[in-house]
Design a protein around this motif. Structure first.
Motif, PDB file in Angstrom:
ATOM      1  N   GLU A  30       0.799  -1.229   0.000  1.00 19.06           N
ATOM      2  CA  GLU A  30       0.000   0.000   0.000  1.00 19.06           C
ATOM      3  C   GLU A  30       0.829   1.276   0.000  1.00 19.06           C
ATOM      4  O   GLU A  30       0.505   2.228  -0.679  1.00 19.06           O
ATOM      5  CB  GLU A  30      -0.938   0.000   1.198  1.00 19.06           C
ATOM      6  N   ASN A  31       1.912   1.336   0.718  1.00 23.58           N
ATOM      7  CA  ASN A  31       2.692   2.563   0.819  1.00 23.58           C
ATOM      8  C   ASN A  31       3.825   2.639  -0.197  1.00 23.58           C
ATOM      9  O   ASN A  31       4.681   3.502  -0.107  1.00 23.58           O
ATOM     10  CB  ASN A  31       3.256   2.717   2.238  1.00 23.58           C
ATOM     11  N   ARG A  32       3.824   1.766  -1.147  1.00 25.68           N
ATOM     12  CA  ARG A  32       4.874   1.733  -2.152  1.00 25.68           C
ATOM     13  C   ARG A  32       4.599   2.751  -3.248  1.00 25.68           C
ATOM     14  O   ARG A  32       3.466   3.148  -3.471  1.00 25.68           O
ATOM     15  CB  ARG A  32       4.929   0.325  -2.752  1.00 25.68           C
ATOM     16  N   ASN A  33       5.634   3.158  -3.972  1.00 29.08           N
ATOM     17  CA  ASN A  33       5.516   4.107  -5.068  1.00 29.08           C
ATOM     18  C   ASN A  33       4.915   3.384  -6.281  1.00 29.08           C
ATOM     19  O   ASN A  33       5.594   2.616  -6.955  1.00 29.08           O
ATOM     20  CB  ASN A  33       6.900   4.680  -5.396  1.00 29.08           C
ATOM     21  N   ALA A  34       3.654   3.645  -6.566  1.00 30.68           N
ATOM     22  CA  ALA A  34       2.939   2.925  -7.624  1.00 30.68           C
ATOM     23  C   ALA A  34       3.524   3.204  -8.997  1.00 30.68           C
ATOM     24  O   ALA A  34       3.670   2.301  -9.817  1.00 30.68           O
ATOM     25  CB  ALA A  34       1.452   3.305  -7.602  1.00 30.68           C
ATOM     26  N   LYS A  35       3.862   4.466  -9.261  1.00 34.62           N
ATOM     27  CA  LYS A  35       4.396   4.800 -10.586  1.00 34.62           C
ATOM     28  C   LYS A  35       5.723   4.089 -10.832  1.00 34.62           C
ATOM     29  O   LYS A  35       5.968   3.600 -11.929  1.00 34.62           O
ATOM     30  CB  LYS A  35       4.526   6.307 -10.749  1.00 34.62           C
ATOM     31  N   ALA A  36       6.560   3.987  -9.813  1.00 28.84           N
ATOM     32  CA  ALA A  36       7.838   3.299  -9.972  1.00 28.84           C
ATOM     33  C   ALA A  36       7.624   1.793 -10.127  1.00 28.84           C
ATOM     34  O   ALA A  36       8.325   1.142 -10.905  1.00 28.84           O
ATOM     35  CB  ALA A  36       8.743   3.586  -8.776  1.00 28.84           C
ATOM     36  N   TRP A  37       6.649   1.240  -9.400  1.00 29.21           N
ATOM     37  CA  TRP A  37       6.351  -0.185  -9.489  1.00 29.21           C
ATOM     38  C   TRP A  37       5.911  -0.543 -10.906  1.00 29.21           C
ATOM     39  O   TRP A  37       6.395  -1.509 -11.500  1.00 29.21           O
ATOM     40  CB  TRP A  37       5.264  -0.523  -8.468  1.00 29.21           C
ATOM     41  N   ILE A  38       5.015   0.248 -11.476  1.00 29.86           N
ATOM     42  CA  ILE A  38       4.544   0.010 -12.846  1.00 29.86           C
ATOM     43  C   ILE A  38       5.687   0.205 -13.834  1.00 29.86           C
ATOM     44  O   ILE A  38       5.868  -0.595 -14.756  1.00 29.86           O
ATOM     45  CB  ILE A  38       3.345   0.922 -13.176  1.00 29.86           C
ATOM     46  N   ASN A  39       6.479   1.240 -13.639  1.00 36.72           N
ATOM     47  CA  ASN A  39       7.606   1.514 -14.521  1.00 36.72           C
ATOM     48  C   ASN A  39       8.585   0.339 -14.539  1.00 36.72           C
ATOM     49  O   ASN A  39       9.082  -0.047 -15.598  1.00 36.72           O
ATOM     50  CB  ASN A  39       8.314   2.796 -14.080  1.00 36.72           C
ATOM     51  N   ILE A  72      13.230   9.507 -17.095  1.00 36.87           N
ATOM     52  CA  ILE A  72      11.864   9.017 -16.906  1.00 36.87           C
ATOM     53  C   ILE A  72      11.395   9.270 -15.482  1.00 36.87           C
ATOM     54  O   ILE A  72      10.314   9.808 -15.265  1.00 36.87           O
ATOM     55  CB  ILE A  72      11.754   7.521 -17.273  1.00 36.87           C
ATOM     56  N   TYR A  73      12.202   8.897 -14.521  1.00 33.04           N
ATOM     57  CA  TYR A  73      11.787   9.087 -13.131  1.00 33.04           C
ATOM     58  C   TYR A  73      11.619  10.562 -12.782  1.00 33.04           C
ATOM     59  O   TYR A  73      10.663  10.949 -12.133  1.00 33.04           O
ATOM     60  CB  TYR A  73      12.784   8.458 -12.160  1.00 33.04           C
ATOM     61  N   ARG A  74      12.553  11.404 -13.211  1.00 34.51           N
ATOM     62  CA  ARG A  74      12.549  12.806 -12.799  1.00 34.51           C
ATOM     63  C   ARG A  74      11.530  13.639 -13.577  1.00 34.51           C
ATOM     64  O   ARG A  74      10.796  14.429 -12.992  1.00 34.51           O
ATOM     65  CB  ARG A  74      13.956  13.405 -12.978  1.00 34.51           C
ATOM     66  N   TYR A  75      11.503  13.481 -14.905  1.00 33.10           N
ATOM     67  CA  TYR A  75      10.720  14.406 -15.718  1.00 33.10           C
ATOM     68  C   TYR A  75       9.400  13.827 -16.209  1.00 33.10           C
ATOM     69  O   TYR A  75       8.468  14.577 -16.463  1.00 33.10           O
ATOM     70  CB  TYR A  75      11.562  14.915 -16.890  1.00 33.10           C
ATOM     71  N   TRP A  76       9.317  12.519 -16.356  1.00 33.51           N
ATOM     72  CA  TRP A  76       8.053  11.943 -16.794  1.00 33.51           C
ATOM     73  C   TRP A  76       7.163  11.684 -15.580  1.00 33.51           C
ATOM     74  O   TRP A  76       6.013  12.104 -15.529  1.00 33.51           O
ATOM     75  CB  TRP A  76       8.275  10.657 -17.579  1.00 33.51           C
ATOM     76  N   TYR A  77       7.738  10.961 -14.598  1.00 36.34           N
ATOM     77  CA  TYR A  77       6.966  10.631 -13.411  1.00 36.34           C
ATOM     78  C   TYR A  77       7.069  11.702 -12.327  1.00 36.34           C
ATOM     79  O   TYR A  77       6.400  11.613 -11.319  1.00 36.34           O
ATOM     80  CB  TYR A  77       7.406   9.283 -12.846  1.00 36.34           C
ATOM     81  N   ARG A  78       7.944  12.675 -12.521  1.00 35.40           N
ATOM     82  CA  ARG A  78       8.151  13.792 -11.589  1.00 35.40           C
ATOM     83  C   ARG A  78       8.482  13.318 -10.169  1.00 35.40           C
ATOM     84  O   ARG A  78       7.959  13.846  -9.189  1.00 35.40           O
ATOM     85  CB  ARG A  78       6.937  14.717 -11.585  1.00 35.40           C
ATOM     86  N   CYS A  79       9.350  12.328 -10.093  1.00 37.06           N
ATOM     87  CA  CYS A  79       9.814  11.859  -8.797  1.00 37.06           C
ATOM     88  C   CYS A  79      10.790  12.879  -8.214  1.00 37.06           C
ATOM     89  O   CYS A  79      11.550  13.512  -8.949  1.00 37.06           O
ATOM     90  CB  CYS A  79      10.538  10.519  -8.920  1.00 37.06           C
ATOM     91  N   SER A  80      10.792  13.000  -6.925  1.00 40.48           N
ATOM     92  CA  SER A  80      11.768  13.867  -6.265  1.00 40.48           C
ATOM     93  C   SER A  80      13.127  13.165  -6.286  1.00 40.48           C
ATOM     94  O   SER A  80      13.223  11.955  -6.534  1.00 40.48           O
ATOM     95  CB  SER A  80      11.342  14.140  -4.828  1.00 40.48           C
TER      96      SER A  80
END
Length: 174
Positions: A69-78, A133-141
């Motif tokens: 539940e507390n995992r980064n969903a966008k990173a998991w899918i990526n 991808i992580y920084r600019y597409w998914y806007r991860c910090s």
């Protein structure tokens, strides 16, 4: 994608485990184009990209119960899409060359800016592509990227600065 959208994406993944069959369609609606972009880093053929996205959606459904539940969903899918695309490459044994038909379909599908971005992407290493991808597409910090890649935040910051300079020089030369 902001934190709220990422949380909603995680909630959709959890809804799959509760039998909500519409959740996967909503996931695709929200991140389908991002999934295609990730797959197209590795694959040049539009049909292969589509196959990887579809296979990734199936994997999301079959592995939804393993999502915490507390995992980064966008990173998991990526990560799922990355792994599927890499598996497809391993299957072929090497990068496939695009046919003229594929090139034509891409040229009508993407605008000029997108083609420039694709050209720049082809000059980047896989690690650099992941950072973009992580920084600019998914806007991860930077902290999220550091956690995903198991690297110090200072290393991620430095690599992003180098990458931005590399892209800037490439764009200036064009």
């Amino acid at each position: 994608m902001n934190d709220r959208e990422n949380q909603e994406l995680g909630d959709l993944i959890l809804q799959i485990t509760k039998g909500n069959t519409e959740a996967i369609g909503e996931i695709f609606k929200r991140v389908g184009s991002a999934m295609e972009a990730v797959a197209s880093i590795y694959l040049k053929n539009a049909a292969d990209v589509e196959d990887v996205v579809q296979d990734s959606l199936v994997t999301i459904v079959t592995k939804a119960s393993k999502f915490r539940e507390n995992r980064n969903a966008k990173a998991w899918i990526n990560t799922i899409v990355h792994n599927m695309a890499k598996n497809k490459l391993r299957y072929y044994g090497r990068h496939k060359e695009s046919s003229l038909e594929d090139a034509h379909s891409l040229s009508t599908r993407y605008d000029e800016d997108t083609l420039i971005v694709r050209e720049i992407f082809q000059t980047l290493s896989k690690a650099e592509k992941n950072l973009v991808i992580y920084r600019y597409w998914y806007r991860c910090s930077i902290a999220e990227i550091a956690a995903i890649l198991h690297r110090p935040k200072s290393t991620i910051q430095y690599r992003l600065e180098q990458l931005e300079e590399k892209i800037k020089k490439f764009y200036e030369n064009e």
